[in-house]
Design an enzyme around this catalytic site. Structure first.
Site, mmCIF file in Angstrom:
data_model
loop_
_atom_site.group_PDB
_atom_site.id
_atom_site.type_symbol
_atom_site.label_atom_id
_atom_site.label_comp_id
_atom_site.label_asym_id
_atom_site.label_seq_id
_atom_site.Cartn_x
_atom_site.Cartn_y
_atom_site.Cartn_z
ATOM 1 N N ASP A 94 0.854 -1.187 0.000
ATOM 2 C CA ASP A 94 0.000 0.000 0.000
ATOM 3 C C ASP A 94 0.889 1.235 0.000
ATOM 4 O OD1 ASP A 94 -2.067 -1.770 0.149
ATOM 5 O OD2 ASP A 94 -2.806 -1.109 2.108
ATOM 6 N N ASP A 119 -15.535 -3.657 -2.359
ATOM 7 C CA ASP A 119 -15.069 -3.248 -1.030
ATOM 8 C C ASP A 119 -16.262 -3.247 -0.088
ATOM 9 O OD1 ASP A 119 -12.566 -2.891 -2.200
ATOM 10 O OD2 ASP A 119 -13.035 -0.828 -2.749
#
Length: 233
Positions: free
Chosen positions: A8, A125
């Site tokens: 990330d 998500d």
């Protein structure tokens, strides 16, 4: 079963968040060096541009390009891909799969992309059974299965991300299979080889692992060995 180590990105650094919360950031260092370590064991990784997810446009593609150039890794990347130009730029730098979140629900946009590019992937998500939008900041009104029934008409590759599990090391969601022969990759809370076995039993073809690797909770080598055994049947 495939294992995708995750990187990330925030402000050019490798970080992890807790349940997607920006204020919970923990920095792990140089993403290129981390990717080089991963490249000794795998040939593909999962990258998320967190700045891009929060701001609505990719902010770390130069870092992604460096990772590809310096490691030779195949990369799937998500975070802020909400315009045709942004997606095109990602493919120009050598990305294999662009992952769409919120913007995938614009089916005209999605159809244009799938007509033009290969490897388009959609991330579902999920929080409380519904799709979260705008970098997970807002909870949407559409149920995950309803979204999937629409999106499966355009793509056959998905990432299922459990927001409540992301970065928690608490294990994986109990998910009943609701898809057919589409490729489904799981992300969120994976912290053991047993998690991978459970996900394979539920029909997932891949798993994304992040914090568990960074914190030394599990070794990538061990996860890859389990995945290899699962592929053999």
């Amino acid at each position: 079963m495939e294992v995708y180590p995750a990187i990330d990105l925030m402000k050019g650094r490798a970080v992890r968040l807790y349940r997607g919360r920006r204020e919970s950031v923990k920095v792990y260092g140089d993403p290129v060096k981390i990717a080089q370590g991963f490249s000794e064991l795998v040939d593909k990784i999962h990258v998320v541009d967190l700045d891009g997810a929060f701001e609505g446009r990719p902010r770390n593609l130069e870092v992604v390009e460096r990772i590809i150039e310096e490691t030779g890794l195949r990369v799937q990347v998500g975070g802020g891909f909400r315009t045709y130009e942004a997606v095109g730029r990602a493919y120009e730098v050598g990305v294999e799969n662009v992952i769409l979140g919120t913007k995938a629900l614009d089916t005209a946009f999605l159809e244009r992309l799938t007509d033009e590019f290969g490897g388009i992937t959609v991330s579902l998500d999920v929080k409380d059974g519904r799709i979260a939008v705008k970098g997970w900041v807002e909870e949407g009104s559409i149920k995950v299965r309803d979204a999937f029934e629409i999106l499966r008409n355009y793509v056959n590759r998905f990432v299922y991300t459990s927001i409540e599990r992301d970065g928690t090391l608490t294990g994986v969601d109990e998910i009943g299979r609701f898809w057919g022969d589409e490729e489904f990759i799981y992300a969120g809370g994976v912290s053991s080889a047993e998690d991978i076995v459970r996900l394979a039993e539920r029909g997932f073809s891949g798993v994304i692992v992040g914090k568990a690797l960074y914190e030394g909770v599990v070794k990538l080598e061990d996860l890859l060995e389990v995945a290899k055994c699962l592929r053999r049947g």
